[in-house]
Motif scaffolding. Structure first.
Motif, PDB file in Angstrom:
ATOM      1  N   ARG A 189     -57.695 -25.244 -26.845  1.00 10.97           N
ATOM      2  CA  ARG A 189     -57.043 -25.663 -25.598  1.00 10.97           C
ATOM      3  C   ARG A 189     -57.035 -27.187 -25.528  1.00 10.97           C
ATOM      4  O   ARG A 189     -56.046 -27.801 -25.149  1.00 10.97           O
ATOM      5  N   LEU A 190     -58.129 -27.809 -25.931  1.00  7.51           N
ATOM      6  CA  LEU A 190     -58.246 -29.263 -25.920  1.00  7.51           C
ATOM      7  C   LEU A 190     -57.404 -29.919 -27.020  1.00  7.51           C
ATOM      8  O   LEU A 190     -56.923 -31.033 -26.858  1.00  7.51           O
ATOM      9  N   MET A 191     -57.209 -29.217 -28.129  1.00  5.84           N
ATOM     10  CA  MET A 191     -56.488 -29.782 -29.268  1.00  5.84           C
ATOM     11  C   MET A 191     -54.975 -29.556 -29.206  1.00  5.84           C
ATOM     12  O   MET A 191     -54.286 -29.779 -30.194  1.00  5.84           O
ATOM     13  N   THR A 192     -54.465 -29.161 -28.079  1.00  9.76           N
ATOM     14  CA  THR A 192     -53.025 -28.961 -27.921  1.00  9.76           C
ATOM     15  C   THR A 192     -52.384 -30.332 -27.708  1.00  9.76           C
ATOM     16  O   THR A 192     -52.118 -30.748 -26.581  1.00  9.76           O
ATOM     17  N   VAL A 193     -52.191 -31.039 -28.809  1.00  6.10           N
ATOM     18  CA  VAL A 193     -51.660 -32.399 -28.806  1.00  6.10           C
ATOM     19  C   VAL A 193     -50.581 -32.508 -29.869  1.00  6.10           C
ATOM     20  O   VAL A 193     -50.429 -31.613 -30.702  1.00  6.10           O
ATOM     21  N   ASP A 194     -49.853 -33.631 -29.865  1.00  8.21           N
ATOM     22  CA  ASP A 194     -48.756 -33.757 -30.826  1.00  8.21           C
ATOM     23  C   ASP A 194     -48.768 -35.053 -31.622  1.00  8.21           C
ATOM     24  O   ASP A 194     -47.763 -35.437 -32.206  1.00  8.21           O
ATOM     25  N   SER A 195     -49.921 -35.713 -31.663  1.00  5.63           N
ATOM     26  CA  SER A 195     -50.015 -36.927 -32.475  1.00  5.63           C
ATOM     27  C   SER A 195     -51.415 -37.040 -33.069  1.00  5.63           C
ATOM     28  O   SER A 195     -52.369 -36.448 -32.555  1.00  5.63           O
ATOM     29  N   VAL A 196     -51.525 -37.809 -34.130  1.00  2.07           N
ATOM     30  CA  VAL A 196     -52.816 -38.027 -34.772  1.00  2.07           C
ATOM     31  C   VAL A 196     -53.759 -38.752 -33.823  1.00  2.07           C
ATOM     32  O   VAL A 196     -54.937 -38.399 -33.718  1.00  2.07           O
ATOM     33  N   ASP A 197     -53.262 -39.762 -33.123  1.00  3.83           N
ATOM     34  CA  ASP A 197     -54.111 -40.472 -32.161  1.00  3.83           C
ATOM     35  C   ASP A 197     -54.667 -39.512 -31.115  1.00  3.83           C
ATOM     36  O   ASP A 197     -55.854 -39.555 -30.805  1.00  3.83           O
ATOM     37  N   ALA A 239     -63.069 -18.335 -40.279  1.00  9.89           N
ATOM     38  CA  ALA A 239     -61.785 -18.417 -40.976  1.00  9.89           C
ATOM     39  C   ALA A 239     -60.632 -18.544 -39.981  1.00  9.89           C
ATOM     40  O   ALA A 239     -59.713 -19.351 -40.181  1.00  9.89           O
ATOM     41  N   ARG A 240     -60.677 -17.768 -38.913  1.00 10.51           N
ATOM     42  CA  ARG A 240     -59.634 -17.815 -37.885  1.00 10.51           C
ATOM     43  C   ARG A 240     -59.585 -19.196 -37.218  1.00 10.51           C
ATOM     44  O   ARG A 240     -58.516 -19.779 -37.038  1.00 10.51           O
ATOM     45  N   HIS A 241     -60.754 -19.734 -36.889  1.00 11.61           N
ATOM     46  CA  HIS A 241     -60.838 -21.055 -36.250  1.00 11.61           C
ATOM     47  C   HIS A 241     -60.270 -22.148 -37.163  1.00 11.61           C
ATOM     48  O   HIS A 241     -59.467 -22.978 -36.728  1.00 11.61           O
ATOM     49  N   LYS A 242     -60.683 -22.134 -38.411  1.00 11.05           N
ATOM     50  CA  LYS A 242     -60.230 -23.168 -39.345  1.00 11.05           C
ATOM     51  C   LYS A 242     -58.737 -23.026 -39.643  1.00 11.05           C
ATOM     52  O   LYS A 242     -58.033 -24.028 -39.795  1.00 11.05           O
ATOM     53  N   GLN A 243     -58.231 -21.809 -39.696  1.00 15.08           N
ATOM     54  CA  GLN A 243     -56.794 -21.587 -39.901  1.00 15.08           C
ATOM     55  C   GLN A 243     -56.000 -22.152 -38.728  1.00 15.08           C
ATOM     56  O   GLN A 243     -54.978 -22.803 -38.923  1.00 15.08           O
ATOM     57  N   ARG A 244     -56.472 -21.898 -37.524  1.00 15.35           N
ATOM     58  CA  ARG A 244     -55.789 -22.432 -36.336  1.00 15.35           C
ATOM     59  C   ARG A 244     -55.795 -23.960 -36.349  1.00 15.35           C
ATOM     60  O   ARG A 244     -54.800 -24.594 -35.992  1.00 15.35           O
ATOM     61  N   GLU A 294     -53.210 -25.119 -38.866  1.00 17.06           N
ATOM     62  CA  GLU A 294     -51.861 -24.962 -38.304  1.00 17.06           C
ATOM     63  C   GLU A 294     -51.552 -26.052 -37.290  1.00 17.06           C
ATOM     64  O   GLU A 294     -50.431 -26.576 -37.261  1.00 17.06           O
ATOM     65  N   ARG A 295     -52.523 -26.409 -36.460  1.00 12.59           N
ATOM     66  CA  ARG A 295     -52.326 -27.478 -35.468  1.00 12.59           C
ATOM     67  C   ARG A 295     -52.023 -28.785 -36.186  1.00 12.59           C
ATOM     68  O   ARG A 295     -51.108 -29.523 -35.826  1.00 12.59           O
ATOM     69  N   ILE A 296     -52.795 -29.089 -37.221  1.00 13.72           N
ATOM     70  CA  ILE A 296     -52.586 -30.330 -37.966  1.00 13.72           C
ATOM     71  C   ILE A 296     -51.244 -30.301 -38.687  1.00 13.72           C
ATOM     72  O   ILE A 296     -50.529 -31.322 -38.717  1.00 13.72           O
ATOM     73  N   ASP A 297     -50.853 -29.165 -39.237  1.00 15.50           N
ATOM     74  CA  ASP A 297     -49.522 -29.044 -39.854  1.00 15.50           C
ATOM     75  C   ASP A 297     -48.431 -29.394 -38.846  1.00 15.50           C
ATOM     76  O   ASP A 297     -47.470 -30.113 -39.174  1.00 15.50           O
ATOM     77  N   GLU A 298     -48.564 -28.900 -37.613  1.00 18.97           N
ATOM     78  CA  GLU A 298     -47.581 -29.186 -36.558  1.00 18.97           C
ATOM     79  C   GLU A 298     -47.577 -30.664 -36.185  1.00 18.97           C
ATOM     80  O   GLU A 298     -46.517 -31.246 -35.948  1.00 18.97           O
ATOM     81  N   ILE A 299     -48.742 -31.276 -36.149  1.00 15.61           N
ATOM     82  CA  ILE A 299     -48.840 -32.704 -35.835  1.00 15.61           C
ATOM     83  C   ILE A 299     -48.166 -33.532 -36.924  1.00 15.61           C
ATOM     84  O   ILE A 299     -47.457 -34.504 -36.622  1.00 15.61           O
ATOM     85  N   VAL A 300     -48.352 -33.163 -38.173  1.00 20.78           N
ATOM     86  CA  VAL A 300     -47.711 -33.885 -39.276  1.00 20.78           C
ATOM     87  C   VAL A 300     -46.191 -33.845 -39.103  1.00 20.78           C
ATOM     88  O   VAL A 300     -45.513 -34.875 -39.217  1.00 20.78           O
TER      89      VAL A 300
END
Length: 174
Positions: free
Chosen positions: A63-71, A110-115, A118-124
């Motif tokens: 919930r906290l990591m729902t962001v769209d930039s590296v910063d 595994a589920r946590h790390k996969q999520r 995926e979040r980082i893939d979206e940020i990239v």
């Protein structure tokens, strides 16, 4: 707060502080103010309780990591560490304590790390306009490293990882 919520909250605090293996059922029931029968009724087993703890932690974290930039990603990590403390990743610690042999814990990790991946893939994609698996992997390693290094370096570890991540993003845009 209902019994299950209180139990999971108490267990998370104890597992985070003392570890999964060192936290006995007596300590859990006493801290939560419940009987062992009530504990087993709500979570089934200590492994079930740890899986429930990790599931709740995963929900709060993402919930906290729902962001769209590296910063913003590293700012969210800093907020997480400020709120939760800097003792490293509870998922990896629980997995390590059990040698990866407890299916409920291995699956939650595994589920946590996969999520997170995926979040980082979206940020990239948001940052550079395309997929870049190598860049995403590097950002994940910076994020994971900062999470653990914050235990002994505090927020300086996160700031250093953020600077390195910005550099990687800048280079990928060029």
């Amino acid at each position: 707060m209902d019994i299950r919520t209180r139990l999971i909250s108490t267990a998370e605090r104890l597992f985070d502080r003392y570890g999964f293996t060192a936290t006995g059922m007596d300590r859990l029931t006493q801290a939560a103010g419940i009987s062992s029968r009530t504990l087993y009724k709500h979570v089934g087993s200590k492994n079930g309780l740890m899986a429930a703890v990790l599931g709740e932690r995963d929900r709060r974290f993402h919930r906290l990591m729902t962001v769209d930039s590296v910063d913003a990603l590293f700012a969210s990590l800093e907020t997480w560490i400020d709120q939760e403390g800097a003792r490293g990743c509870l998922f990896l610690r629980a997995w390590g304590e059990t040698g990866g042999d407890v299916p409920e814990i291995a699956e939650a990790m595994a589920r946590h790390k996969q999520r997170l991946q995926e979040r980082i893939d979206e940020i990239v994609v948001a940052e550079i306009g395309r997929r870049d698996d190598e860049l995403a992997e590097a950002l994940l390693l910076l994020f994971e490293g900062a999470t653990h290094a914050a235990a002994y370096s505090g927020s300086a570890a996160i700031a250093g990882a953020r600077r390195a991540a910005r550099r990687l993003i800048t280079d990928a845009r060029a």
